[in-house]
Design a protein around this motif. Structure first.
Motif, PDB file in Angstrom:
ATOM      1  N   ARG A  96       0.810  -1.228   0.000  1.00  0.00           N
ATOM      2  CA  ARG A  96       0.000   0.000   0.000  1.00  0.00           C
ATOM      3  C   ARG A  96       0.846   1.283   0.000  1.00  0.00           C
ATOM      4  O   ARG A  96       0.841   2.059   0.969  1.00  0.00           O
ATOM      5  CB  ARG A  96      -0.977   0.021   1.177  1.00  0.00           C
ATOM      6  N   ARG A 137      -0.009   6.264  -3.818  1.00  0.00           N
ATOM      7  CA  ARG A 137       0.055   6.239  -5.286  1.00  0.00           C
ATOM      8  C   ARG A 137      -0.425   7.574  -5.859  1.00  0.00           C
ATOM      9  O   ARG A 137      -1.592   7.919  -5.742  1.00  0.00           O
ATOM     10  CB  ARG A 137      -0.815   5.100  -5.820  1.00  0.00           C
ATOM     11  N   TYR A 195      -5.182   5.144  -8.255  1.00  0.00           N
ATOM     12  CA  TYR A 195      -4.318   6.063  -7.496  1.00  0.00           C
ATOM     13  C   TYR A 195      -5.031   6.605  -6.250  1.00  0.00           C
ATOM     14  O   TYR A 195      -6.254   6.593  -6.182  1.00  0.00           O
ATOM     15  CB  TYR A 195      -3.875   7.217  -8.406  1.00  0.00           C
ATOM     16  N   ASP A 196      -4.231   7.101  -5.312  1.00  0.00           N
ATOM     17  CA  ASP A 196      -4.797   7.717  -4.110  1.00  0.00           C
ATOM     18  C   ASP A 196      -5.028   9.208  -4.316  1.00  0.00           C
ATOM     19  O   ASP A 196      -5.892   9.813  -3.683  1.00  0.00           O
ATOM     20  CB  ASP A 196      -3.832   7.529  -2.924  1.00  0.00           C
ATOM     21  N   LEU A 197      -4.235   9.765  -5.208  1.00  0.00           N
ATOM     22  CA  LEU A 197      -4.264  11.210  -5.406  1.00  0.00           C
ATOM     23  C   LEU A 197      -3.812  11.523  -6.835  1.00  0.00           C
ATOM     24  O   LEU A 197      -2.771  11.029  -7.270  1.00  0.00           O
ATOM     25  CB  LEU A 197      -3.275  11.824  -4.410  1.00  0.00           C
ATOM     26  N   CYS A 198      -4.601  12.312  -7.546  1.00  0.00           N
ATOM     27  CA  CYS A 198      -4.211  12.730  -8.893  1.00  0.00           C
ATOM     28  C   CYS A 198      -4.134  14.251  -8.885  1.00  0.00           C
ATOM     29  O   CYS A 198      -5.100  14.921  -8.508  1.00  0.00           O
ATOM     30  CB  CYS A 198      -5.237  12.268  -9.927  1.00  0.00           C
ATOM     31  N   LEU A 199      -3.002  14.773  -9.275  1.00  0.00           N
ATOM     32  CA  LEU A 199      -2.755  16.215  -9.156  1.00  0.00           C
ATOM     33  C   LEU A 199      -2.509  16.852 -10.509  1.00  0.00           C
ATOM     34  O   LEU A 199      -1.583  16.441 -11.232  1.00  0.00           O
ATOM     35  CB  LEU A 199      -1.508  16.437  -8.299  1.00  0.00           C
ATOM     36  N   THR A 208       5.511  24.333  -5.014  1.00  0.00           N
ATOM     37  CA  THR A 208       4.455  24.524  -4.014  1.00  0.00           C
ATOM     38  C   THR A 208       3.688  23.230  -3.781  1.00  0.00           C
ATOM     39  O   THR A 208       3.390  22.863  -2.639  1.00  0.00           O
ATOM     40  CB  THR A 208       3.476  25.625  -4.488  1.00  0.00           C
ATOM     41  N   LEU A 209       3.371  22.543  -4.880  1.00  0.00           N
ATOM     42  CA  LEU A 209       2.614  21.301  -4.752  1.00  0.00           C
ATOM     43  C   LEU A 209       3.417  20.255  -3.965  1.00  0.00           C
ATOM     44  O   LEU A 209       2.874  19.569  -3.100  1.00  0.00           O
ATOM     45  CB  LEU A 209       2.270  20.739  -6.142  1.00  0.00           C
ATOM     46  N   SER A 268       3.515  21.231  -0.323  1.00  0.00           N
ATOM     47  CA  SER A 268       2.198  21.011   0.301  1.00  0.00           C
ATOM     48  C   SER A 268       2.017  19.545   0.637  1.00  0.00           C
ATOM     49  O   SER A 268       1.598  19.183   1.739  1.00  0.00           O
ATOM     50  CB  SER A 268       1.076  21.409  -0.670  1.00  0.00           C
ATOM     51  N   TYR A 270       4.106  18.376   3.496  1.00  0.00           N
ATOM     52  CA  TYR A 270       3.524  18.791   4.773  1.00  0.00           C
ATOM     53  C   TYR A 270       2.425  17.811   5.201  1.00  0.00           C
ATOM     54  O   TYR A 270       2.378  17.367   6.353  1.00  0.00           O
ATOM     55  CB  TYR A 270       2.952  20.219   4.646  1.00  0.00           C
ATOM     56  N   LEU A 271       1.552  17.477   4.258  1.00  0.00           N
ATOM     57  CA  LEU A 271       0.441  16.570   4.584  1.00  0.00           C
ATOM     58  C   LEU A 271       0.955  15.176   4.981  1.00  0.00           C
ATOM     59  O   LEU A 271       0.447  14.552   5.908  1.00  0.00           O
ATOM     60  CB  LEU A 271      -0.522  16.442   3.388  1.00  0.00           C
ATOM     61  N   GLY A 275       0.802  13.151   8.704  1.00  0.00           N
ATOM     62  CA  GLY A 275      -0.101  11.996   8.680  1.00  0.00           C
ATOM     63  C   GLY A 275      -1.483  12.313   8.160  1.00  0.00           C
ATOM     64  O   GLY A 275      -2.462  11.658   8.548  1.00  0.00           O
ATOM     65  N   CYS A 276      -1.589  13.344   7.307  1.00  0.00           N
ATOM     66  CA  CYS A 276      -2.912  13.754   6.823  1.00  0.00           C
ATOM     67  C   CYS A 276      -3.296  13.039   5.529  1.00  0.00           C
ATOM     68  O   CYS A 276      -4.369  13.272   4.993  1.00  0.00           O
ATOM     69  CB  CYS A 276      -2.946  15.258   6.577  1.00  0.00           C
ATOM     70  N   ILE A 277      -2.409  12.228   5.019  1.00  0.00           N
ATOM     71  CA  ILE A 277      -2.725  11.521   3.781  1.00  0.00           C
ATOM     72  C   ILE A 277      -1.952  10.214   3.735  1.00  0.00           C
ATOM     73  O   ILE A 277      -0.930  10.087   4.391  1.00  0.00           O
ATOM     74  CB  ILE A 277      -2.428  12.404   2.549  1.00  0.00           C
TER      75      ILE A 277
END
Lengths: 204, 204
Positions: free
Chosen positions: A116, A119, A177-181, A190-191, A194, A197-198, A202-204
């Motif tokens: 896990r 992704r 995927y868990d996140l697509c940016l 910046t991305l 960011s 930081y997350l 432990g925010c993601i």
């Protein structure tokens, strides 16, 4: 935090820069073209050949060189594509077991599915990708916009077909995927900061 | 910060909760089913009828009631779907002009394209969506898992077809969004708070 992060990316979207910056911010390992060099070293195939296979739909054909040796004998009926994929599979698992890391492309999200990883898929609007490619192109680059768009689309098609061939899945389908940016509107730096930081919080 | 945020979402993914929490954290307006009620009020059509149209592929058919009046005369050859979409279009533009807000679904990302909202798509793995639907289902809900999966897929199909009909675009294609978030592994609350932090700090 214990994290393995995989980054798949559209050509020209800044995915590589994003992955590198993210790894730097998190202070973890970053693997990209090193994977190709290592597969080449382990399999005895030329780096260019390995790279060509990994960026395209696998077809059965033969390398001109194996390592640095010109092939003079008749090729064996061996599927070099699968050999490369198997090396890639072993290598990526070794890397992920060794330490936290960011791995760019190479079906790592699929290969490491059972542990896990986080992704991520990085993409951008075509005008932004075009501009990014222009900035990074050699000074003698003479492609028209139309040619460059076709070139970008062909590279993505190759990645997509390679991914489909070995994973059976659609490369740019968000559900894998868990996140697509989308990097079109925000600086990559910046991305990456960011997200770092997350992750650190432990925010993601 | 001046922000209009649109949230499209798979059924059962927690997109509505995400949008609501995000609006609360940012202290901005939140619009969801209120849009349906207002369209119904403006068009004189029944709320259930409007909702049915907005959640499905538009076909030309006629409402049983217009407002609270039972239709006794022969229906006019009027495309109620387009009438509803036009009301929706006007209303969403009004809302976005009025103040910062989060708008759930209803093609708001497309309708507001020119003002560049932050376009988010929320999705999740099917087992997670199934579980979420079970938790929110009425106590007498008797669907088997298979039936519930089919129900979830049908609702998404309706949303997808409505979106396709009016925008010409594929609803769950990441390229129409700035950010696509899989809610399978992280609590919705955490995701909403994280994103709120990034928005407030101009990181996205």
């Amino acid at each position: 935090m214990k994290k393995v992060i995989t980054v798949n990316r559209q050509f020209g979207s800044g995915g590589r820069e994003f992955g590198k910056r993210l790894a730097e911010k998190l202070g973890i390992a970053y693997y990209d073209s090193e994977i190709i060099s290592e597969i080449a070293a382990r399999s005895g195939l030329a780096v260019e050949y390995v790279n060509n296979i990994v960026e395209h739909k696998p077809i059965i054909y033969y390398p001109i060189t194996i390592g640095r040796t010109f092939v003079t004998h008749a090729p064996q009926p061996l599927d070099f594509n699968t050999r490369i994929y198997n090396e890639q599979h072993r290598l990526i698992r070794e890397l992920a077991e060794k330490s936290d890391c960011v791995i760019i492309g190479r079906c790592a999200d699929y290969i490491l599915g059972d542990i896990r990883p986080l992704r991520i898929f990085i993409y951008a609007d075509m005008p932004v990708r075009l501009e990014r490619c222009r900035q990074k192109a050699p000074v003698d680059e003479k492609m028209t916009d139309k040619q460059l768009v076709r070139h970008i689309e062909e590279i993505d098609k190759g990645r997509s077909e390679y991914y489909k061939y070995f994973t059976g899945k659609k490369w740019d389908d968000m559900k894998h995927y868990d996140l697509c940016l989308n990097t079109s509107s925000t600086p990559i730096k910046t991305l990456a900061e960011s997200l770092s930081y997350l992750i650190q919080n432990g925010c993601i």
